[in-house]
Design an enzyme around this catalytic site. Sequence first.
Site, mmCIF file in Angstrom:
data_model
loop_
_atom_site.group_PDB
_atom_site.id
_atom_site.type_symbol
_atom_site.label_atom_id
_atom_site.label_comp_id
_atom_site.label_asym_id
_atom_site.label_seq_id
_atom_site.Cartn_x
_atom_site.Cartn_y
_atom_site.Cartn_z
ATOM 1 N N GLY A 169 -51.391 33.863 108.050
ATOM 2 C CA GLY A 169 -51.759 32.473 108.287
ATOM 3 C C GLY A 169 -50.509 31.650 108.511
ATOM 4 N N GLU A 194 -52.051 34.786 112.717
ATOM 5 C CA GLU A 194 -52.745 33.503 112.706
ATOM 6 C C GLU A 194 -54.090 33.638 113.410
ATOM 7 O OE1 GLU A 194 -54.089 30.020 112.201
ATOM 8 O OE2 GLU A 194 -52.068 30.339 111.378
ATOM 9 N N SER A 207 -56.304 38.595 109.423
ATOM 10 C CA SER A 207 -55.613 39.477 108.483
ATOM 11 C C SER A 207 -56.492 39.893 107.314
ATOM 12 C CB SER A 207 -54.347 38.798 107.959
ATOM 13 O OG SER A 207 -54.665 37.558 107.353
ATOM 14 N N ASP A 240 -56.017 28.168 102.978
ATOM 15 C CA ASP A 240 -57.223 27.358 102.816
ATOM 16 C C ASP A 240 -57.751 27.532 101.393
ATOM 17 O OD1 ASP A 240 -59.746 26.193 102.921
ATOM 18 O OD2 ASP A 240 -60.131 26.868 104.972
ATOM 19 N N THR A 260 -42.051 25.135 105.901
ATOM 20 C CA THR A 260 -43.351 24.995 106.548
ATOM 21 C C THR A 260 -43.744 23.531 106.688
ATOM 22 O OG1 THR A 260 -44.640 25.025 104.492
ATOM 23 C CG2 THR A 260 -44.087 27.150 105.469
ATOM 24 N N GLU A 272 -46.676 22.245 106.104
ATOM 25 C CA GLU A 272 -47.451 21.834 104.936
ATOM 26 C C GLU A 272 -46.543 21.534 103.749
ATOM 27 O OE1 GLU A 272 -50.673 21.138 104.340
ATOM 28 O OE2 GLU A 272 -50.934 21.250 106.496
#
Length: 249
Positions: A72, A95, A129, A151, A226, A228
């Site tokens: 991801g 991804e 994945s 997530d 990253t 995020e």
Amino acid sequence: MPESDSNPYLSKSTKLPRKRFYRARAHSNPLSDSHFPVPISPSHFEYFLHYPQIFPSSNSIVSKKIEFADIGCGFGGLLISLSTLFPETLMIGMELRDKVTEYVKERILALRAANPGQYHNVSVVRTNSMKYIPNYFEKGQLTKMFFLFPDPHFKEKNHRRRVISLHLLDDYAYALRVGGIIYTITDVEELGEWMDSCLAGHPMFEALTEGELEADPVVELLNSATEEGQKVERNGGQTFRAVYRRISL
């Protein structure tokens, strides 16, 4: 005319793809059916398509294999940082979202063009994945796996969609060699506790000590590399990390 001047998808200043053209939903349903090619076994993975500078043709001998997998990978920030930190190591991002995968591909190509001799050890593939890890990696092939800001799937009925679970850890333990490291981080406390609990409860993983975490140059990238992680830092948020080593039974 330079490509960045004629191509609106590229930034004129950085020559990198612009994220606004590749935006997608924050997450995808990993249990839904998606259609993309998947190698029938690790030996069928086409290294020459992903690392052409290292493997110039389909007949090239695969002298080394992928060792790092970013599950991801999002927009590829961690991969880009790892690529120069470990220039001799092959790594790949996995991804599920097609637009995001395309962005990472274009980003890597642009970086290769702008930095001759660099970023040839990194690539990305669109795949699920949670279903296809054994199709890509042989037993004990990987030395590092990354699960950064996955997530959270807050609803209890959707916990089966979480990328870290006891049954999926069996697949990850298969792909990781003994001594390999699995890195997880999230800004959702409940998910952080979940991932830590799953790893602690699996017989083939043990937590790294504080001393080992401090000595690992990768750990500081979990937040900073990253998109995020940078967002959490800007907002003064908290993160919850779990880093474990693959052990033998």
